[in-house]
Scaffold this motif. Sequence first.
Motif, mmCIF file in Angstrom:
data_model
loop_
_atom_site.group_PDB
_atom_site.id
_atom_site.type_symbol
_atom_site.label_atom_id
_atom_site.label_comp_id
_atom_site.label_asym_id
_atom_site.label_seq_id
_atom_site.Cartn_x
_atom_site.Cartn_y
_atom_site.Cartn_z
ATOM 1 N N ALA A 112 29.459 55.299 6.533
ATOM 2 C CA ALA A 112 29.683 54.036 5.829
ATOM 3 C C ALA A 112 29.231 54.130 4.380
ATOM 4 N N THR A 113 29.922 53.395 3.512
ATOM 5 C CA THR A 113 29.504 53.267 2.127
ATOM 6 C C THR A 113 28.348 52.268 2.036
ATOM 7 N N SER A 114 27.750 52.167 0.854
ATOM 8 C CA SER A 114 26.635 51.230 0.685
ATOM 9 C C SER A 114 27.099 49.790 0.874
ATOM 10 N N GLU A 115 28.325 49.464 0.422
ATOM 11 C CA GLU A 115 28.831 48.102 0.617
ATOM 12 C C GLU A 115 29.063 47.815 2.097
ATOM 13 N N GLN A 116 29.632 48.791 2.813
ATOM 14 C CA GLN A 116 29.846 48.601 4.246
ATOM 15 C C GLN A 116 28.517 48.464 4.999
#
Length: 256
Positions: free
Chosen positions: A155-159
Amino acid sequence: MNPEQPDQPGPDPNRTIRHRWPHPESPQEPGHDPGQSPYTQHLPYTPDMLPDVPQYETKPPKSSWWWVIVVGGIAILVAAVAVVALLWGRSTVEPTVKPGSQAPARVTDTKAQVSYLIPAGWKKADRPSYTSGISAGGAVVVAFPQQQGGIGGAATSEQLQARADAVALDTARRLLPDVGGRDGLRTRALEVGGRPAATASFRVVFKSATKDPAYVRIMAVHTDDGGLSYVYGSTVPDGDTARRALDDVLDSVTPV
């Protein structure tokens, strides 16, 4: 016949008349110096014939001990300044835990692969569906690994922030009955123990008007196996002191 002479004035009775009388010469003694007055007398020399000479007391020479006193005083002053600087430096450093002293208690959750602090006054609390937990009054903290359908370690930081927010709200609805809504949402990406992590916090408002709002916060941390683990906390009622106590626990989360 002699001419008549005018009468000579008589002696003035108020006038002083001095007469010089011849002094008889004294017989010269053998060895007498003709050029020397016969009235000169030679006296034998004695020390008391010389005039007194004033005497002055001389100052004693300066002792070399004053150098020792000056140098010693400077050395003592320098040592005192060094001691003060050392004590001041030590006072600005956080104290370390001494050998043999008791370190702050922590929960080490091997199933969730996280560890967190147990503050003074808190105690361990076993709750169903959670691998570990602690509580104190109206505050509770629980830990658990990722459930099925999670996003995993890619996952990305936003996710990750969005996932932390969703899990926090779902957990709050299960642990805090009568949840009506929330406000003041905050999410933030961070790093915990060198691993990607995220945190989310908000205030919960209950349906019942008689219940005070609650404060909720969660930490989401990547684990070694590529999954996610969560440490959730909430406190009822909300307040600055209650928030600080709960934040101290959530800020102490580390992976194991």
